[in-house]
Scaffold this motif. Sequence first.
Motif, short mmCIF file in Angstrom:
data_model
loop_
_atom_site.label_atom_id
_atom_site.label_comp_id
_atom_site.label_asym_id
_atom_site.label_seq_id
_atom_site.Cartn_x
_atom_site.Cartn_y
_atom_site.Cartn_z
N ASP A 72 14.02 38.45 34.05
CA ASP A 72 13.03 39.04 34.96
C ASP A 72 12.64 38.06 36.06
OD1 ASP A 72 12.98 41.48 33.69
OD2 ASP A 72 11.18 41.05 32.52
N ASP A 73 12.47 36.79 35.72
CA ASP A 73 12.17 35.78 36.73
C ASP A 73 13.36 35.54 37.65
OD1 ASP A 73 9.61 35.47 35.73
OD2 ASP A 73 10.08 33.67 34.59
N PHE A 74 14.57 35.57 37.07
CA PHE A 74 15.78 35.40 37.88
C PHE A 74 15.90 36.52 38.91
CE2 PHE A 74 20.43 36.19 38.38
CZ PHE A 74 20.71 35.05 39.11
N LYS A 75 15.58 37.73 38.52
CA LYS A 75 15.62 38.87 39.44
C LYS A 75 14.71 38.60 40.64
CE LYS A 75 14.17 43.67 39.89
NZ LYS A 75 13.14 43.53 40.90
N LYS A 76 13.46 38.17 40.36
CA LYS A 76 12.52 37.87 41.44
C LYS A 76 13.05 36.75 42.33
CE LYS A 76 8.50 38.94 38.62
NZ LYS A 76 7.37 38.33 37.91
N LEU A 77 13.53 35.69 41.71
CA LEU A 77 14.07 34.55 42.46
C LEU A 77 15.22 34.96 43.37
CD1 LEU A 77 14.32 31.62 39.90
CD2 LEU A 77 13.36 31.46 42.19
N LEU A 78 16.18 35.68 42.78
CA LEU A 78 17.36 36.08 43.53
C LEU A 78 17.01 37.01 44.68
CD1 LEU A 78 20.42 35.81 43.79
CD2 LEU A 78 20.65 37.74 42.21
N GLU A 79 16.10 37.94 44.41
CA GLU A 79 15.68 38.88 45.46
C GLU A 79 15.05 38.14 46.63
OE1 GLU A 79 12.97 42.90 46.05
OE2 GLU A 79 13.25 42.09 44.04
N VAL A 80 14.12 37.25 46.35
CA VAL A 80 13.46 36.49 47.41
C VAL A 80 14.49 35.64 48.16
CG1 VAL A 80 11.81 34.61 47.87
CG2 VAL A 80 11.18 36.50 46.36
N PHE A 81 15.38 35.00 47.41
CA PHE A 81 16.40 34.14 48.03
C PHE A 81 17.32 34.94 48.95
CE2 PHE A 81 20.37 31.71 48.11
CZ PHE A 81 19.90 30.43 48.38
N LEU A 82 17.79 36.10 48.49
CA LEU A 82 18.69 36.94 49.30
C LEU A 82 18.01 37.41 50.58
CD1 LEU A 82 20.31 39.13 46.50
CD2 LEU A 82 21.50 37.43 47.92
N ILE A 83 16.76 37.82 50.47
CA ILE A 83 16.04 38.34 51.64
C ILE A 83 15.66 37.20 52.59
CG2 ILE A 83 13.91 39.48 52.40
CD1 ILE A 83 14.18 41.18 49.76
N GLU A 84 15.11 36.12 52.06
CA GLU A 84 14.68 35.01 52.90
C GLU A 84 15.87 34.31 53.58
OE1 GLU A 84 11.53 34.00 53.86
OE2 GLU A 84 11.05 35.94 52.97
N SER A 85 17.03 34.30 52.93
CA SER A 85 18.20 33.68 53.55
C SER A 85 18.86 34.60 54.57
CB SER A 85 19.22 33.30 52.47
OG SER A 85 19.77 34.47 51.86
N GLY A 86 18.44 35.86 54.62
CA GLY A 86 19.00 36.81 55.57
C GLY A 86 20.31 37.43 55.10
N THR A 87 20.67 37.21 53.85
CA THR A 87 21.91 37.77 53.31
C THR A 87 21.82 39.28 53.19
OG1 THR A 87 22.26 35.72 52.09
CG2 THR A 87 23.59 37.60 51.43
N VAL A 88 20.66 39.78 52.77
CA VAL A 88 20.40 41.22 52.70
C VAL A 88 18.99 41.47 53.23
CG1 VAL A 88 21.87 41.45 50.65
CG2 VAL A 88 19.40 41.32 50.36
N SER A 89 18.70 42.73 53.57
CA SER A 89 17.35 43.04 54.04
C SER A 89 16.46 43.56 52.93
CB SER A 89 17.40 44.05 55.19
OG SER A 89 17.97 45.27 54.75
N GLU A 90 17.08 44.10 51.86
CA GLU A 90 16.28 44.67 50.78
C GLU A 90 17.12 44.82 49.51
OE1 GLU A 90 13.62 48.77 50.15
OE2 GLU A 90 14.90 48.58 51.90
#
Length: 164
Positions: A72-90
Amino acid sequence: MDELDLLYRTRVALRERGFVVLKEPVQEFYKNLFKFTGVGLGGLLYMAGKSAGLMAGNVLKDIAGLRNIPLDDFKKLLEVFLIESGTVSEVIEWEVKGDEITISVKGSVFAVSQDSKKPMCIPLQGGFAGTFESVYGEKWNCREIQCSASGYDHCKFVVVKEER
């Protein structure tokens, strides 16, 4: 895991370890790469993505301050990382069924402005596999089962742990 703290630590890690690149030139490069090199490129892009994912997994472990990150924490981390890095928008879906995780995203940097019959997010496939390997220490594979470059509303990936 406090979301505001997670966002802050992710942004700090990206500033310290990354650099800003405009999406449009990367997308144009990626589009032309396929146009001029043909089909044999997929394996290379997957392996490059996997290598980047292994590194990203280490960054995520540093951000979390943990070596064993609960899913569950990994999901949050990965989501924030993907969005903040600009790899995905959502990130619009994260579904776990045993050792299989389905992740759906919108705005993949690899699919935006692309038009293809085949999935285009090959580096992201490898990136997901590498990140899971880095964080959980086992071999993982990922395949994109639908891509917005092929006319879908979003890109969908299935990440699975390899059987031994």
